[in-house]
Scaffold this motif. Structure first.
Motif, PDB file in Angstrom:
ATOM      1  N   ASN A  57       0.809  -1.096   0.017  1.00 21.01           N
ATOM      2  CA  ASN A  57       0.078  -0.186  -0.145  1.00 21.01           C
ATOM      3  C   ASN A  57       1.012   1.204   0.025  1.00 21.01           C
ATOM      4  OD1 ASN A  57      -2.372   1.435  -0.060  1.00 21.01           O
ATOM      5  ND2 ASN A  57      -2.833   1.015   2.153  1.00 21.01           N
ATOM      6  N   SER A  58       1.556   1.448  -1.285  1.00 22.74           N
ATOM      7  CA  SER A  58       2.624   2.378  -1.360  1.00 22.74           C
ATOM      8  C   SER A  58       2.331   3.599  -2.158  1.00 22.74           C
ATOM      9  CB  SER A  58       3.953   1.525  -1.731  1.00 22.74           C
ATOM     10  OG  SER A  58       3.523   0.994  -2.861  1.00 22.74           O
ATOM     11  N   GLY A  59       1.139   3.641  -2.401  1.00 20.67           N
ATOM     12  CA  GLY A  59       0.968   5.175  -3.456  1.00 20.67           C
ATOM     13  C   GLY A  59       1.019   6.176  -2.745  1.00 20.67           C
ATOM     14  N   GLN A  60       0.767   6.397  -1.432  1.00 19.72           N
ATOM     15  CA  GLN A  60       0.983   7.761  -0.942  1.00 19.72           C
ATOM     16  C   GLN A  60       2.672   8.066  -0.541  1.00 19.72           C
ATOM     17  OE1 GLN A  60      -1.432   8.428   2.461  1.00 19.72           O
ATOM     18  NE2 GLN A  60      -3.336   8.697   1.360  1.00 19.72           N
ATOM     19  N   LEU A  61       3.182   6.958  -0.450  1.00 20.14           N
ATOM     20  CA  LEU A  61       4.731   7.244  -0.289  1.00 20.14           C
ATOM     21  C   LEU A  61       5.453   7.423  -1.461  1.00 20.14           C
ATOM     22  CD1 LEU A  61       7.504   6.853   1.471  1.00 20.14           C
ATOM     23  CD2 LEU A  61       7.369   4.613   1.120  1.00 20.14           C
ATOM     24  N   LEU A  62       4.996   6.951  -2.555  1.00 17.73           N
ATOM     25  CA  LEU A  62       5.467   6.943  -3.791  1.00 17.73           C
ATOM     26  C   LEU A  62       5.025   8.614  -4.190  1.00 17.73           C
ATOM     27  CD1 LEU A  62       6.512   6.643  -6.634  1.00 17.73           C
ATOM     28  CD2 LEU A  62       4.422   5.428  -7.336  1.00 17.73           C
ATOM     29  N   ALA A  63       3.857   9.173  -3.981  1.00 14.71           N
ATOM     30  CA  ALA A  63       3.319  10.357  -4.401  1.00 14.71           C
ATOM     31  C   ALA A  63       4.398  11.545  -3.496  1.00 14.71           C
ATOM     32  CB  ALA A  63       1.926  10.627  -4.006  1.00 14.71           C
ATOM     33  N   ARG A  64       4.592  11.322  -2.360  1.00 17.81           N
ATOM     34  CA  ARG A  64       5.351  12.174  -1.602  1.00 17.81           C
ATOM     35  C   ARG A  64       6.742  12.011  -2.425  1.00 17.81           C
ATOM     36  NH1 ARG A  64       4.742  16.592  -0.187  1.00 17.81           N
ATOM     37  NH2 ARG A  64       2.845  15.949   0.641  1.00 17.81           N
ATOM     38  N   ARG A  65       7.188  11.009  -2.796  1.00 15.54           N
ATOM     39  CA  ARG A  65       8.509  11.063  -3.335  1.00 15.54           C
ATOM     40  C   ARG A  65       8.581  11.804  -4.613  1.00 15.54           C
ATOM     41  NH1 ARG A  65      10.838   5.050  -2.142  1.00 15.54           N
ATOM     42  NH2 ARG A  65      11.058   5.069  -0.046  1.00 15.54           N
ATOM     43  N   LEU A  66       7.415  11.498  -5.628  1.00 16.15           N
ATOM     44  CA  LEU A  66       7.274  12.134  -6.880  1.00 16.15           C
ATOM     45  C   LEU A  66       7.435  13.787  -6.539  1.00 16.15           C
ATOM     46  CD1 LEU A  66       4.914   9.829  -8.388  1.00 16.15           C
ATOM     47  CD2 LEU A  66       7.309  10.007  -8.917  1.00 16.15           C
ATOM     48  N   ILE A  67       6.573  14.040  -5.721  1.00 14.79           N
ATOM     49  CA  ILE A  67       6.459  15.653  -5.394  1.00 14.79           C
ATOM     50  C   ILE A  67       7.745  15.986  -4.951  1.00 14.79           C
ATOM     51  CG2 ILE A  67       4.959  17.302  -3.980  1.00 14.79           C
ATOM     52  CD1 ILE A  67       2.932  15.092  -3.964  1.00 14.79           C
ATOM     53  N   ASP A  68       8.254  15.635  -3.916  1.00 14.97           N
ATOM     54  CA  ASP A  68       9.482  16.051  -3.316  1.00 14.97           C
ATOM     55  C   ASP A  68      10.626  16.072  -4.051  1.00 14.97           C
ATOM     56  OD1 ASP A  68       7.977  17.110  -1.027  1.00 14.97           O
ATOM     57  OD2 ASP A  68       8.638  15.268   0.254  1.00 14.97           O
ATOM     58  N   ARG A  69      10.453  15.094  -4.588  1.00 15.53           N
ATOM     59  CA  ARG A  69      12.142  14.961  -5.389  1.00 15.53           C
ATOM     60  C   ARG A  69      12.065  15.290  -6.724  1.00 15.53           C
ATOM     61  NH1 ARG A  69      14.319   8.733  -4.883  1.00 15.53           N
ATOM     62  NH2 ARG A  69      13.762   8.986  -2.586  1.00 15.53           N
ATOM     63  N   PHE A  70      10.911  15.110  -7.319  1.00 14.49           N
ATOM     64  CA  PHE A  70      11.032  15.382  -8.863  1.00 14.49           C
ATOM     65  C   PHE A  70      10.103  16.715  -9.231  1.00 14.49           C
ATOM     66  CE2 PHE A  70      11.818  10.939  -8.302  1.00 14.49           C
ATOM     67  CZ  PHE A  70      13.117  10.868  -9.051  1.00 14.49           C
ATOM     68  N   GLY A  71       9.198  17.216  -8.318  1.00 12.33           N
ATOM     69  CA  GLY A  71       8.338  18.220  -8.672  1.00 12.33           C
ATOM     70  C   GLY A  71       7.335  17.689  -9.416  1.00 12.33           C
ATOM     71  N   ILE A  72       6.812  16.694  -9.413  1.00 15.51           N
ATOM     72  CA  ILE A  72       5.841  16.186 -10.372  1.00 15.51           C
ATOM     73  C   ILE A  72       4.463  16.174  -9.512  1.00 15.51           C
ATOM     74  CG2 ILE A  72       4.647  13.830 -11.346  1.00 15.51           C
ATOM     75  CD1 ILE A  72       7.759  13.018 -11.663  1.00 15.51           C
ATOM     76  N   ASP A  73       3.561  16.797 -10.188  1.00 15.33           N
ATOM     77  CA  ASP A  73       2.091  16.757  -9.769  1.00 15.33           C
ATOM     78  C   ASP A  73       1.413  15.179  -9.879  1.00 15.33           C
ATOM     79  OD1 ASP A  73       1.838  19.463  -9.118  1.00 15.33           O
ATOM     80  OD2 ASP A  73       1.697  20.111 -11.377  1.00 15.33           O
TER      81      ASP A  73
END
Length: 125
Positions: A57-73
């Motif tokens: 159940n890792s979608g929120q963890l992934l989202a946080r990484r995408l936002i913080d690390r890559f600036g991806i919406d």
């Protein structure tokens, strides 16, 4: 706009890919794990992310990484919208499964508008 599709259910991933491409965006993926998503992330502007991936159940963890690390919406696509943590400020939208094409289209348009406004603010003197 390049859209990373993170979805572990093959048929849903293909439906998302079709909607993204029909709307004139470039689809990246689909991918089904956090590791794959992070590998493809540098090429993406936005991500459609399933909350419950096959590697947990890792979608929120992934989202946080995408936002913080890559600036991806991020736009969450989930069969369990109640599982989106209260106060999670990273996602632009939550689209419920089963979804209508128009819901994905609308969320992508909102992300494109947000991105355009952000670029315009940075370009302003």
């Amino acid at each position: 706009m390049r859209v990373l599709i993170v979805e572990d259910e093959f048929l849903i991933a293909k439906l998302l890919e079709n909607v993204v491409e029909d709307d004139g965006y470039e689809a990246i993926g689909p991918v089904s794990t956090v590791e794959q998503a992070l590998a493809y992330a540098p090429r993406a502007d936005i991500a459609l992310v399933d909350l419950s991936l096959s590697d947990g159940n890792s979608g929120q963890l992934l989202a946080r990484r995408l936002i913080d690390r890559f600036g991806i919406d991020v736009i969450f696509v989930t069969g369990d919208p109640a599982s989106v943590q209260q106060g999670f400020d990273g996602a632009l939208a939550v689209v419920n499964k089963p979804f209508r094409d128009e819901e994905i289209t609308g969320a992508l348009a909102m992300a494109l508008d947000k991105r355009s406004r952000s670029i315009a603010r940075r370009a302003a003197p």
